[in-house]
Design a protein around this motif. Structure first.
Motif, PDB file in Angstrom:
ATOM      1  N   VAL A 284       0.838  -1.232  -0.346  1.00 21.38           N
ATOM      2  CA  VAL A 284      -0.008   0.022   0.196  1.00 21.38           C
ATOM      3  C   VAL A 284       0.808   0.921  -0.329  1.00 21.38           C
ATOM      4  CG1 VAL A 284      -1.723   1.680   1.773  1.00 21.38           C
ATOM      5  CG2 VAL A 284      -2.218  -1.417   1.290  1.00 21.38           C
ATOM      6  N   GLU A 285       1.867   1.167   0.865  1.00 21.12           N
ATOM      7  CA  GLU A 285       2.642   2.551   1.421  1.00 21.12           C
ATOM      8  C   GLU A 285       3.373   2.774  -0.421  1.00 21.12           C
ATOM      9  OE1 GLU A 285       3.561   2.709   5.594  1.00 21.12           O
ATOM     10  OE2 GLU A 285       5.243   2.777   4.574  1.00 21.12           O
ATOM     11  N   ASN A 286       4.250   1.852  -1.065  1.00 16.92           N
ATOM     12  CA  ASN A 286       4.506   1.677  -2.297  1.00 16.92           C
ATOM     13  C   ASN A 286       3.543   2.487  -3.594  1.00 16.92           C
ATOM     14  OD1 ASN A 286       6.584   0.570  -0.717  1.00 16.92           O
ATOM     15  ND2 ASN A 286       7.147  -1.030  -1.806  1.00 16.92           N
ATOM     16  N   VAL A 287       2.400   1.519  -3.842  1.00 20.71           N
ATOM     17  CA  VAL A 287       1.874   2.275  -4.415  1.00 20.71           C
ATOM     18  C   VAL A 287       1.070   3.454  -4.439  1.00 20.71           C
ATOM     19  CG1 VAL A 287      -0.512   1.844  -5.476  1.00 20.71           C
ATOM     20  CG2 VAL A 287       1.160  -0.049  -5.064  1.00 20.71           C
ATOM     21  N   GLU A 288       1.159   3.758  -2.968  1.00 18.73           N
ATOM     22  CA  GLU A 288       0.217   5.564  -3.080  1.00 18.73           C
ATOM     23  C   GLU A 288       1.187   6.584  -2.555  1.00 18.73           C
ATOM     24  OE1 GLU A 288      -4.125   5.844  -2.312  1.00 18.73           O
ATOM     25  OE2 GLU A 288      -2.734   4.845  -3.869  1.00 18.73           O
ATOM     26  N   GLU A 289       2.110   5.927  -2.376  1.00 20.83           N
ATOM     27  CA  GLU A 289       3.697   6.515  -2.231  1.00 20.83           C
ATOM     28  C   GLU A 289       3.702   7.648  -1.026  1.00 20.83           C
ATOM     29  OE1 GLU A 289       4.598   9.004  -5.780  1.00 20.83           O
ATOM     30  OE2 GLU A 289       5.519   7.050  -6.526  1.00 20.83           O
ATOM     31  N   ALA A 290       2.739   7.088  -0.508  1.00 24.28           N
ATOM     32  CA  ALA A 290       2.629   7.687   1.190  1.00 24.28           C
ATOM     33  C   ALA A 290       2.451   6.893   2.654  1.00 24.28           C
ATOM     34  CB  ALA A 290       1.293   8.206   0.901  1.00 24.28           C
ATOM     35  N   LYS A 291       2.658   7.673   3.520  1.00 24.52           N
ATOM     36  CA  LYS A 291       2.942   6.196   4.678  1.00 24.52           C
ATOM     37  C   LYS A 291       1.467   4.885   5.628  1.00 24.52           C
ATOM     38  CE  LYS A 291       5.911   5.763   7.090  1.00 24.52           C
ATOM     39  NZ  LYS A 291       6.754   4.531   6.760  1.00 24.52           N
ATOM     40  N   TRP A 292       1.473   4.742   5.707  1.00 23.46           N
ATOM     41  CA  TRP A 292       0.123   3.902   5.669  1.00 23.46           C
ATOM     42  C   TRP A 292      -0.728   4.623   6.589  1.00 23.46           C
ATOM     43  CZ3 TRP A 292      -3.022   0.146   4.515  1.00 23.46           C
ATOM     44  CH2 TRP A 292      -4.120   0.057   5.924  1.00 23.46           C
ATOM     45  N   ALA A 293      -0.293   5.633   7.306  1.00 19.94           N
ATOM     46  CA  ALA A 293      -1.345   5.881   8.681  1.00 19.94           C
ATOM     47  C   ALA A 293      -2.083   7.733   7.924  1.00 19.94           C
ATOM     48  CB  ALA A 293      -1.625   6.686   9.811  1.00 19.94           C
ATOM     49  N   ARG A 294      -0.721   8.120   6.974  1.00 22.14           N
ATOM     50  CA  ARG A 294      -2.113   8.742   6.186  1.00 22.14           C
ATOM     51  C   ARG A 294      -2.723   8.000   4.629  1.00 22.14           C
ATOM     52  NH1 ARG A 294      -0.329  13.996   4.542  1.00 22.14           N
ATOM     53  NH2 ARG A 294      -1.971  15.249   3.174  1.00 22.14           N
ATOM     54  N   VAL A 295      -1.981   7.981   4.192  1.00 22.85           N
ATOM     55  CA  VAL A 295      -3.415   6.474   3.121  1.00 22.85           C
ATOM     56  C   VAL A 295      -5.173   6.455   4.135  1.00 22.85           C
ATOM     57  CG1 VAL A 295      -3.749   4.713   2.300  1.00 22.85           C
ATOM     58  CG2 VAL A 295      -1.427   5.836   1.592  1.00 22.85           C
ATOM     59  N   PHE A 296      -4.283   5.512   4.972  1.00 21.32           N
ATOM     60  CA  PHE A 296      -5.900   5.592   5.819  1.00 21.32           C
ATOM     61  C   PHE A 296      -6.681   6.309   6.946  1.00 21.32           C
ATOM     62  CE2 PHE A 296      -8.561   3.465   9.725  1.00 21.32           C
ATOM     63  CZ  PHE A 296      -9.465   2.556   8.341  1.00 21.32           C
ATOM     64  N   GLU A 297      -5.819   6.981   6.890  1.00 27.82           N
ATOM     65  CA  GLU A 297      -7.045   8.657   7.031  1.00 27.82           C
ATOM     66  C   GLU A 297      -7.694   9.012   5.653  1.00 27.82           C
ATOM     67  OE1 GLU A 297      -5.220  11.732   9.571  1.00 27.82           O
ATOM     68  OE2 GLU A 297      -5.601  13.366   8.208  1.00 27.82           O
ATOM     69  N   GLU A 298      -7.072   9.574   4.841  1.00 29.66           N
ATOM     70  CA  GLU A 298      -7.377   9.885   3.974  1.00 29.66           C
ATOM     71  C   GLU A 298      -8.597   8.846   2.410  1.00 29.66           C
ATOM     72  OE1 GLU A 298      -4.363  10.907   0.938  1.00 29.66           O
ATOM     73  OE2 GLU A 298      -3.950  12.111   1.752  1.00 29.66           O
ATOM     74  N   ARG A 299      -8.518   7.815   3.053  1.00 30.61           N
ATOM     75  CA  ARG A 299      -9.407   6.387   1.977  1.00 30.61           C
ATOM     76  C   ARG A 299     -10.724   6.476   3.445  1.00 30.61           C
ATOM     77  NH1 ARG A 299      -8.089   3.850  -2.526  1.00 30.61           N
ATOM     78  NH2 ARG A 299      -6.431   4.885  -3.454  1.00 30.61           N
ATOM     79  N   VAL A 300     -10.493   6.074   4.169  1.00 28.77           N
ATOM     80  CA  VAL A 300     -11.227   5.592   5.439  1.00 28.77           C
ATOM     81  C   VAL A 300     -11.391   6.796   6.488  1.00 28.77           C
ATOM     82  CG1 VAL A 300     -11.754   3.240   6.826  1.00 28.77           C
ATOM     83  CG2 VAL A 300     -10.499   3.679   4.993  1.00 28.77           C
ATOM     84  N   TRP A 301     -10.496   7.108   7.264  1.00 29.97           N
ATOM     85  CA  TRP A 301     -11.202   7.455   8.463  1.00 29.97           C
ATOM     86  C   TRP A 301     -11.551   9.114   8.821  1.00 29.97           C
ATOM     87  CZ3 TRP A 301     -12.811   4.217  11.416  1.00 29.97           C
ATOM     88  CH2 TRP A 301     -13.300   4.664  12.438  1.00 29.97           C
ATOM     89  N   GLY A 302     -10.306   9.732   7.384  1.00 32.44           N
ATOM     90  CA  GLY A 302     -10.624  11.288   7.954  1.00 32.44           C
ATOM     91  C   GLY A 302     -12.556  11.136   6.520  1.00 32.44           C
ATOM     92  N   LYS A 303     -13.300  10.201   6.062  1.00 27.42           N
ATOM     93  CA  LYS A 303     -14.343  10.181   6.028  1.00 27.42           C
ATOM     94  C   LYS A 303     -15.395   9.756   7.094  1.00 27.42           C
ATOM     95  CE  LYS A 303     -12.253   9.170   1.592  1.00 27.42           C
ATOM     96  NZ  LYS A 303     -12.856  10.599   0.531  1.00 27.42           N
TER      97      LYS A 303
END
Length: 454
Positions: A284-303
């Motif tokens: 996930v981090e390699n594909v999104e070029e971002a740290k896991w927590a940021r990816v999870f926030e942007e895709r899930v928890w931030g919503k």
């Protein structure tokens, strides 16, 4: 102190799990002699403040095995793991929305057959000190219909253990749906760090479904072997040295040193291994070029209109460990489950789990790999029913589309999209000395059926 009775238990294979057999009594008995490993305190003690002396002793004794004993110190570890490991977080949406309540008091009397105490009503079960349940919540049609907090306050956080693997399965399913990841490709397509190893032969789907055919399954033998690939992996993510050499290993080095099982190929059998989830987190981090927590926030928890952030403990190299080292409140865990149901708008500003993503999760398992697996056997002891497959990090998939995931020491998440139902629980329930039975998921499944028929 009275000597504990060591029972013969079926291995429960989840994050950092262990079990006990008669021939290994000395291992467990030795571990139980360590201060804080025995169960002396009721789970209700976790609602109160622990003394500085108690916390100092817990800190002094902290290690993976001591935590997994499920004793008094584990009550503290499960609530405050962020004090023992580096931690990142994903923040919720700036808009907070309390969950509505529609409490169904008749669920108090919902009866399930337990192995150790016969038929028990739900209220009776949750109050029983043997099962050491700390938090329990049921949601139907986006509203809380049942909640209990025998061993934690509603605002307390708790470790998810392996039930957190569902977070990783969801993010990867989103990436697959968006065409960013192809599950028939070798995992090394997205993890060049592992090119030139046995992982070149393993597809992304093999890793998602724990069907790699590699020698890293979490079995009783591997967990009790201090130099097994499994124990080496656990040591690497918690910053502990390898038992046989005393050297510090990275989890990537452990992954590179993985071997094929003789006579078995990828995609043949469900062999549960937490290292698979670590690889997917790095993917996930390699594909999104971002740290896991940021990816999870942007895709899930931030919503999600939650009250609190989700906390992710980190390995020594800074990679988050959502294979199990995740903390949230009971209600926020239930909010995550509700994202998979038709009532997602009760918890989120937009749909996170689309119909296509849910279909990917529920239909990409191979029932033939699930048959006669250890997880399928544990499904019957958990639900009093058999499951049919596993997929995208969900270990329990029923023919009616319900999905679930267990975690060590009795954590669970159960999602039944067709019945618009979610059940979650936290506990500190060890697998020794007469503990170990967890029927919370059976109550969840029965409650879902009952409420859907009303």
């Amino acid at each position: 102190m009275k000597k504990p009775t060591i029972k013969v238990l079926t291995p429960v294979l989840s994050l950092l799990a262990f079990s006990v057999i008669a021939s290994e009594e000395n291992v467990i008995e030795k571990a139980l002699k360590v201060e804080g490993a025995m169960v002396n305190l009721p789970v209700s003690a976790a609602k109160e403040s622990f003394s500085p002396q108690f916390v100092d002793k817990a800190r002094e004794g902290f290690n993976n095995f001591h935590w997994q004993m499920g004793g008094d110190h584990s009550l503290y570890y499960n609530s405050y793991m962020n004090e023992f490991m580096p931690t990142s977080m994903a923040s919720p949406n700036q808009q907070y929305k309390p969950l509505e309540r529609n409490i169904q008091l008749q669920l108090d009397d919902l009866v399930v057959e337990t192995k150790t105490k016969g038929e028990m009503g739900l209220k009776e079960y949750l109050a029983d000190p043997q099962f050491r349940t700390q938090g329990f919540m049921l949601i139907h049609e986006g509203k809380v219909v049942y909640e209990a907090y025998p061993g934690m306050k509603p605002t307390d956080r708790h470790v998810w253990a392996s039930s957190a693997k569902t977070m990783v399965g969801l993010i990867v399913a989103q990436l697959v749906d968006e065409g960013k990841v192809e599950t028939d490709q070798p995992i090394t397509t997205y993890l060049p760090e592992l090119k030139g190893t046995v992982w070149d032969k393993i597809s992304v789907l093999n890793v998602l479904n724990h069907t790699t055919g590699l020698d890293n399954e979490e079995t009783l033998e591997s967990i009790l072997n201090p130099d097994s690939p499994v124990v080496r992996f656990f040591a690497s993510i918690t910053g502990s040295p390898r038992a046989s050499t005393g050297e510090m290993e990275s989890w990537l080095n452990v992954a590179r040193d993985t071997h094929e099982l003789e006579g078995e190929g990828p995609g043949e059998l469900f062999r549960y291994a937490s290292i698979n989830t670590m690889l997917l987190t790095k993917l996930v981090e390699n594909v999104e070029e971002a740290k896991w927590a940021r990816v999870f926030e942007e895709r899930v928890w931030g919503k999600v209109m939650a009250r609190q952030p989700v906390l992710f403990n980190q390995a020594p190299d800074g990679l988050a460990v959502p294979l199990g080292l995740v903390l949230s409140t009971v209600e926020d865990k239930a909010r995550f489950g509700t994202l998979f149901t038709p009532s997602w708008s009760a918890v989120a500003t937009e749909q996170v789990v689309t119909d296509d993503v849910l279909k990917l999760i529920r239909t990409n398992g191979d029932p033939e790999t699930h048959k006669n697996s250890t997880k399928q056997a544990s499904a019957y002891s958990t639900f009093n029913e058999m499951t049919s497959s596993q997929s995208y990090q969900f270990d329990f998939i029923f023919d009616d589309g319900a999905i679930g995931k267990s975690g060590n020491l009795g954590q669970f998440i159960y999602i039944d999209p067709e019945r618009d139902f979610v059940g979650v629980m936290f506990s500190t329930n060890p697998y020794h000395s007469g503990y170990g039975e967890n029927k919370g998921p059976a109550y969840m499944r029965q409650a879902a059926k009952l409420l859907a028929d009303q």
